[in-house]
Design an enzyme around this catalytic site. Structure first.
Site, short mmCIF file in Angstrom:
data_model
loop_
_atom_site.label_atom_id
_atom_site.label_comp_id
_atom_site.label_asym_id
_atom_site.label_seq_id
_atom_site.Cartn_x
_atom_site.Cartn_y
_atom_site.Cartn_z
N ILE A 11 -18.63 14.19 26.97
CA ILE A 11 -18.03 14.69 25.72
C ILE A 11 -17.98 13.60 24.64
CG2 ILE A 11 -15.59 14.13 26.26
CD1 ILE A 11 -14.94 17.00 25.20
N GLY A 32 -10.44 9.03 33.87
CA GLY A 32 -11.17 10.26 33.56
C GLY A 32 -11.70 10.33 32.14
N ASP A 34 -10.03 10.77 29.48
CA ASP A 34 -9.14 9.98 28.61
C ASP A 34 -9.66 8.54 28.51
OD1 ASP A 34 -5.48 9.46 28.76
OD2 ASP A 34 -6.92 9.30 27.12
N THR A 118 -8.51 19.63 35.41
CA THR A 118 -9.28 19.88 36.65
C THR A 118 -9.68 18.60 37.37
OG1 THR A 118 -11.42 19.90 35.52
CG2 THR A 118 -10.23 22.01 35.68
N GLY A 119 -9.31 17.46 36.86
CA GLY A 119 -9.63 16.19 37.54
C GLY A 119 -8.40 15.66 38.24
N VAL A 120 -7.86 14.60 37.72
CA VAL A 120 -6.67 13.96 38.31
C VAL A 120 -5.53 14.96 38.50
CG1 VAL A 120 -4.82 12.29 37.73
CG2 VAL A 120 -7.22 11.67 37.41
N TYR A 121 -5.42 15.92 37.56
CA TYR A 121 -4.28 16.84 37.63
C TYR A 121 -4.48 17.99 38.61
CZ TYR A 121 -1.71 14.51 33.84
OH TYR A 121 -1.01 13.59 33.09
N1 APR Z 1 -16.99 13.96 29.47
C1 APR Z 1 -16.63 15.23 29.82
N2 APR Z 1 -15.85 15.52 30.86
C2 APR Z 1 -15.39 14.48 31.60
C3 APR Z 1 -15.71 13.13 31.29
C4 APR Z 1 -16.54 12.89 30.18
N3 APR Z 1 -16.90 11.65 29.82
N4 APR Z 1 -15.08 12.33 32.22
C5 APR Z 1 -14.43 13.15 33.06
N5 APR Z 1 -14.61 14.44 32.70
C6 APR Z 1 -14.10 15.66 33.32
C7 APR Z 1 -13.69 15.58 34.77
O1 APR Z 1 -14.83 15.69 35.60
C8 APR Z 1 -12.78 16.80 34.86
O2 APR Z 1 -13.57 17.96 35.06
O3 APR Z 1 -12.91 16.00 32.64
C9 APR Z 1 -12.16 16.89 33.46
C10 APR Z 1 -10.70 16.48 33.39
O4 APR Z 1 -10.44 15.48 34.35
P1 APR Z 1 -9.47 14.23 34.02
O5 APR Z 1 -10.15 13.38 33.00
O6 APR Z 1 -9.08 13.63 35.32
O7 APR Z 1 -8.21 14.88 33.30
P2 APR Z 1 -7.00 15.71 33.93
O8 APR Z 1 -7.33 16.35 35.22
O9 APR Z 1 -6.53 16.58 32.80
O10 APR Z 1 -5.91 14.59 34.23
C11 APR Z 1 -5.32 13.92 33.14
O11 APR Z 1 -5.94 11.80 34.00
O12 APR Z 1 -7.22 10.28 32.92
C12 APR Z 1 -5.93 10.62 33.20
O13 APR Z 1 -4.69 9.83 31.32
C13 APR Z 1 -5.16 10.99 31.97
O14 APR Z 1 -3.10 10.99 33.16
C14 APR Z 1 -4.08 11.83 32.57
C15 APR Z 1 -4.81 12.59 33.64
#
Ligand code: APR
Length: 172
Positions: A11, A32, A34, A118-121
């Site tokens: 993204i 992730g 962020d 869908t990642g860390v959360y």
């Molecule tokens: N571009 C697009 N999508 C991405 C990218 C990227 N560069 N990097 C990761 N993702 C995807 C992941 O594969 C996942 O499908 O973004 C989605 C969200 O995952 P996370 O980034 O882990 O976010 P989330 O699950 O909402 O957790 C938020 O994670 O990074 C920390 O500070 C953030 O504490 C917060 C938590």
């Protein structure tokens, strides 16, 4: 009429009016997407975020995008998945509605979303894709201003969930 599409990729490379960041409530960065957004935007993004004083789950805040190709970053805080009966679907839907509302308020026409939560959360990707696409299709039917919404999958599995969910959201 708003176009909705699914793409696979990073993204931080999208040249749209706004990319949405899946942040945490401190807005002070993380891993992730962020972490990727802050790395690509450079330190000025964190400096601006520090002034915002955080963001509650489900709400959204807007900043400039600095070194990113996008013009703005809309930071939203998704719910942590706790089994699905703690209000997670509504909170996740609010992330999309509030991000779209901020985009319209700021006259932004194109917006890209990652798969929030869908990642860390830990939010199951298929259920999150349903919430993301249904909420966004409904919201952009009721509110003019956004010409294109891009759902960004970071992998083919996520893209599959989004494409199936978007097809049924369109048909609804
Ligand atoms: N571009 C697009 N999508 C991405 C990218 C990227 N560069 N990097 C990761 N993702 C995807 C992941 O594969 C996942 O499908 O973004 C989605 C969200 O995952 P996370 O980034 O882990 O976010 P989330 O699950 O909402 O957790 C938020 O994670 O990074 C920390 O500070 C953030 O504490 C917060 C938590």
């Amino acid at each position: 009429m708003t176009e909705h599409e699914v793409t696979v990729g990073d993204i931080t490379q999208l040249q749209v009016d706004a990319i949405v960041n899946a942040a945490n409530s401190t807005l002070l960065g993380g891993g992730g997407v962020d972490g990727a957004i802050h790395r690509a935007a450079g330190p000025d993004l964190l400096a601006e975020c520090r002034k915002l004083g955080g963001c509650p789950t489900g709400e959204a805040r807007i900043t400039k995008a600095y070194r990113l190709p996008a013009r703005f970053v809309i930071h939203t805080v998704g719910p942590v998945w706790r089994g699905g009966n703690q209000g997670e679907p509504d909170l996740l839907a609010n992330c999309y509605r509030n991000s779209l509302s901020l985009a319209i308020q700021n006259k932004l026409r194109t917006i890209a979303f990652p798969c929030i939560s869908t990642g860390v959360y830990g939010y199951p990707a298929d259920r999150a894709a349903e919430v993301a696409t249904r909420t966004t299709v409904e919201y952009t039917k009721q509110h003019d201003g956004v010409s294109r919404v891009v759902f960004v999958a970071f992998g083919e599995d996520a893209a599959g969930h989004l494409k199936r969910a978007l097809a049924s959201a369109r048909g609804a």
